[in-house]
Enzyme design. Structure first.
Site, PDB file in Angstrom:
ATOM      1  N   CYS A  22       0.737  -1.101   0.002  1.00 39.03           N
ATOM      2  CA  CYS A  22      -0.085  -0.199   0.073  1.00 39.03           C
ATOM      3  C   CYS A  22       0.863   1.149  -0.180  1.00 39.03           C
ATOM      4  O   CYS A  22       1.455   1.570  -0.971  1.00 39.03           O
ATOM      5  CB  CYS A  22      -0.992  -0.147   1.093  1.00 39.03           C
ATOM      6  SG  CYS A  22      -2.321   1.180   1.052  1.00 39.03           S
TER       7      CYS A  22
ATOM      8  N   HIS B 261      -3.688  -5.647   1.310  1.00 40.09           N
ATOM      9  CA  HIS B 261      -2.950  -5.815   2.383  1.00 40.09           C
ATOM     10  C   HIS B 261      -2.845  -7.270   2.752  1.00 40.09           C
ATOM     11  O   HIS B 261      -3.886  -7.886   3.439  1.00 40.09           O
ATOM     12  CB  HIS B 261      -3.774  -5.215   3.513  1.00 40.09           C
ATOM     13  CG  HIS B 261      -3.456  -3.701   3.570  1.00 40.09           C
ATOM     14  ND1 HIS B 261      -2.439  -2.957   4.057  1.00 40.09           N
ATOM     15  CD2 HIS B 261      -4.213  -2.551   2.799  1.00 40.09           C
ATOM     16  CE1 HIS B 261      -2.566  -1.570   3.776  1.00 40.09           C
ATOM     17  NE2 HIS B 261      -3.654  -1.538   3.043  1.00 40.09           N
TER      18      HIS B 261
ATOM     19  N   GLU C 118      -1.017  -8.702   4.923  1.00 35.46           N
ATOM     20  CA  GLU C 118      -1.115  -8.966   6.421  1.00 35.46           C
ATOM     21  C   GLU C 118      -2.397  -8.963   7.292  1.00 35.46           C
ATOM     22  O   GLU C 118      -2.559  -9.339   8.283  1.00 35.46           O
ATOM     23  CB  GLU C 118       0.073  -7.719   7.067  1.00 35.46           C
ATOM     24  CG  GLU C 118      -0.683  -6.442   7.340  1.00 35.46           C
ATOM     25  CD  GLU C 118      -0.971  -5.567   5.866  1.00 35.46           C
ATOM     26  OE1 GLU C 118      -0.554  -6.396   4.802  1.00 35.46           O
ATOM     27  OE2 GLU C 118      -0.963  -4.285   6.131  1.00 35.46           O
TER      28      GLU C 118
END
Lengths: 220, 79
Positions: free
Chosen positions: A88, A194, A196
């Site tokens: 990002c 994302h 994560e």
């Protein structure tokens, strides 16, 4: 001895704790790195630039973070083949730092978009593509995620196989449906979604695991 | 008819963006003693015939919409 994975923090980074936890959950040893401090990049097996709003997107998203002292070591590490991942805002910073080609511009919807997307692995070489799975369900959360590059750059990315991930349904007007790209040596990778935030099935998807693990595990 | 409106934060207003850009530039070795970041807006008026009327209209939009006179100043230039 297993090396550490460096997690860079700039003023305004806000996905650092999530990235730190994800790296830990994948069995690696994360360590925070601070924007104003130089660091010994040789003692890290991989580096991750997490998402956020570094410097409040002053000038352009990632523009000021790209000039931070720690980025000198990131550039050295990149040159030496250390796997580096930008997520990002990390993607925006790597582009502004000249480590990846192109730029991220305002979504075509002109809105901040926070939703789940499906992306497809299209790159096939380098540490970040040794994934063992082709399709990923990941969350996006950005207002400047529309990948832009001049025509000849886009053609070079396609021809050289440097597009890492493509959206199956383009959410933001990104050119060539690009969701993630690689540098020429394929050790530097970045994506707008994302991974994560998709590490365990209770998060809604665990597809981020293999994506992160590929580069972290393929480290020197 | 095109007009260029430059909007700047007032001298007395804190400009955090300008400060952040200045400290980055100075860290890179430039010697910048002050840096302020503003905005530039180009408006193209549909009916360009009456110049003084146009200028008034652009000033009005600058005063009421494009800038906040409490914290910003503006300048209008004909392109």
């Amino acid at each position: 001895m297993s090396k550490k994975v460096g997690v860079l923090r700039f003023l305004g980074t806000n996905c650092d704790a999530d990235v730190y936890q994800a790296i830990k959950d994948l069995g690696h040893t994360p360590e925070y790195l601070w924007w104003s401090d130089r660091f010994d990049w040789k003692s890290y097996s991989a580096l991750v630039l997490p998402g956020g709003f570094s410097y409040g997107d002053y000038l352009r998203a990632g523009a000021l973070a790209a000039q931070a002292p720690a980025m000198d070591d990131v550039k050295q590490a990149a040159k030496s083949g250390v796997p580096i991942l930008g997520i990002c805002n990390g993607f925006q910073i790597l582009c502004e730092a000249g480590l990846l080609s192109g730029a991220l511009t305002k979504n075509i919807s002109r809105q901040f978009q926070d939703e789940w997307v499906e992306v497809e692995l299209v790159g096939s070489d380098g540490p970040w593509t040794q994934v063992g799975q082709k399709s990923f369900r990941l969350p996006i959360a950005h207002s400047m995620g529309r990948y832009f590059a001049p025509k000849d750059t886009l053609k070079a990315l396609e021809d050289d196989g440097l597009i890492w991930l493509k959206y199956k349904r383009n959410p933001n007007g990104s050119l060539h449906d690009i969701s993630g790209i690689l540098n020429k040596n394929r050790n530097v990778a970045a994506l707008m979604p994302h991974p994560e935030r998709a590490i365990h099935s209770w998060m809604g998807s665990s597809d981020g695991r293999s994506l992160l693990q590929s580069g972290l595990g393929g480290a020197l | 008819m095109k007009y260029l409106v430059t909007i700047m934060p007032r001298e007395e207003a804190l400009d955090p963006q300008g400060r952040a850009v200045q400290s980055t530039l100075n860290r890179l070795g430039f010697k910048v003693q002050d840096c302020r970041v503003g905005k530039v807006v180009v408006v193209d008026l549909a009916d360009g015939s009456n110049e003084s009327q146009n200028l008034e209209a652009v000033k009005k939009m600058a005063q009421t919409v494009l800038s906040n006179p409490l914290i910003e100043t503006f300048e209008v230039r004909t392109l």
